[in-house]
Scaffold this motif. Structure first.
Motif, PDB file in Angstrom:
ATOM      1  N   THR A   1     111.132 -79.152  -1.655  1.00 31.36           N
ATOM      2  CA  THR A   1     110.894 -80.389  -2.414  1.00 31.36           C
ATOM      3  C   THR A   1     109.622 -81.114  -1.992  1.00 31.36           C
TER       4      THR A   1
ATOM      5  N   GLN B   1     109.569 -83.233   0.162  1.00 27.63           N
ATOM      6  CA  GLN B   1     109.994 -84.582   0.513  1.00 27.63           C
ATOM      7  C   GLN B   1     110.088 -84.698   2.034  1.00 27.63           C
ATOM      8  N   GLN B   2     109.662 -85.850   2.557  1.00 23.37           N
ATOM      9  CA  GLN B   2     109.783 -86.083   3.994  1.00 23.37           C
ATOM     10  C   GLN B   2     111.253 -86.225   4.361  1.00 23.37           C
ATOM     11  N   VAL B   3     111.668 -85.521   5.425  1.00 20.83           N
ATOM     12  CA  VAL B   3     113.056 -85.631   5.884  1.00 20.83           C
ATOM     13  C   VAL B   3     113.155 -86.389   7.208  1.00 20.83           C
TER      14      VAL B   3
ATOM     15  N   ASP C   1     110.736 -80.995   3.799  1.00 19.07           N
ATOM     16  CA  ASP C   1     111.453 -79.862   3.238  1.00 19.07           C
ATOM     17  C   ASP C   1     110.491 -79.102   2.335  1.00 19.07           C
TER      18      ASP C   1
ATOM     19  N   GLN D   1     110.976 -72.779   5.514  1.00 16.81           N
ATOM     20  CA  GLN D   1     111.860 -73.865   5.077  1.00 16.81           C
ATOM     21  C   GLN D   1     111.344 -75.250   5.466  1.00 16.81           C
ATOM     22  N   HIS D   2     110.496 -75.320   6.488  1.00 17.62           N
ATOM     23  CA  HIS D   2     110.098 -76.613   7.039  1.00 17.62           C
ATOM     24  C   HIS D   2     108.570 -76.694   7.168  1.00 17.62           C
TER      25      HIS D   2
END
Length: 305
Positions: free
Chosen positions: A215, A217-219, A212, A198-199
């Motif tokens: 996606t 995308q940086q979280v 994530d 997941q990460h």
């Protein structure tokens, strides 16, 4: 409640450049280590006890990783080969010749029937382990050596970082093309994909970043107290660990970036660091040739799921 004393694992005679825990299995979990001494090792994940050494490489071993059920081990070496080993008996099962140093290897997450490799040849290869004599899939040539490779998104994508070159490359195995480049300000020395896929956690010098997987995308991003060569994230506790040139192992709060612990003991830079799959310990590998298994505050460990 007092902290547990770290476990120090001896056995390697040269710097340790990569360690990886297996998933948690019915038999427990295991720890694989790659070293410039050319002798990758397998240990009991909880206590660090040595199980065995995979004998056969004729050069430094840069990568060592276990498949999902922890039945096979893959290694990559300066002897221009990637090899598959029986993790239970130690015998070599397969050998894949390359034209330059193999810096990184990884198994597919589902089924463990594919192996991805990368290195100084600047080519990412994907092998079908069920068809070992078939030619590997070769992805477009990169502009630099490949430092790390990981399967993500149901094994449809491969993400990689480069040797001394910024950026994270994302290859789509369906189109066999570079589908995305994630920009970074400096070279990425470590990419970790979490046990649950997941990460993604990256170490990029002064920064540790979190993405994530679904996606890309940086979280979150944190500037760490000292440059990190390797980092690992524990979502269960919302903490991450990092290590680098200062020889210390740092534990941080994921939400705030605050340093919570600074563990001293290594006598050389920390090249690699990973949480155990139970998240009650993490291990670090150093230039000093030792692995150290650290235990966070016991009361926190007891609260972990």
């Amino acid at each position: 409640m007092s902290k547990r004393v770290p476990i120090v694992c001896h056995g390697h005679t040269r710097p340790i450049v990569e360690i990886n825990y297996s998933q948690n299995t019915p038999e427990g979990y295991f720890l694989a280590s790659a070293s410039k001494d050319g002798k990758p090792m397998l240990r009991h994940g909880e206590n660090g006890d040595w199980y065995g050494t995979f004998e056969g490489h004729k050069g430094a071993v840069w990568a060592c990783v276990l498949d999902t059920p922890a039945l096979k081990c893959a290694t990559g070496s300066a002897d221009f080969t990637a090899r598959i080993w029986d993790a239970c008996g130690g015998s070599q099962l397969q050998e894949f010749q390359h034209n330059h140093i193999v810096r990184c290897v990884n198994f597919s997450f589902h089924g463990s029937n594919k192996l991805v490799t990368g290195g100084m040849e600047k080519i990412v290869r994907v092998y079908d382990l069920e068809k070992p004599d078939a030619d590997p899939l070769k992805l477009p040539v990169a502009q630099a050596g490949i430092r790390s490779v990981n399967f993500i998104q149901n094994d449809n994508l491969v993400i990689c970082s480069y040797v001394d070159k910024p950026g994270i490359g994302v290859f789509d195995l369906r189109s066999q093309q570079l589908s995305q480049t994630i920009e970074t300000t400096t070279s990425v020395t470590s990419i970790e994909v979490s046990f649950d896929q997941q990460h993604v956690t990256t170490a990029e010098g002064a920064y540790v970043r979190f993405f994530d997987v679904a996606t890309l995308q940086q979280v979150k991003q944190h500037k760490v107290t000292t440059p990190a060569e390797s980092a690992s994230y524990c979502a269960a506790k919302r903490k991450f660990v990092a290590g680098g040139e200062d020889m210390w192992v740092h534990l941080y709060d994921y939400d705030t970036g605050q340093e919570l612990e600074c563990n001293k003991g290594h006598h050389g830079p920390v090249h690699t660091i990973r949480w155990a799959p139970t998240y009650d310990a993490y291990a670090s590998g150093s230039e000093d040739g030792t692995i150290r298994i650290w235990f966070p505050d016991s009361s926190e460990a007891a609260a972990a799921p």
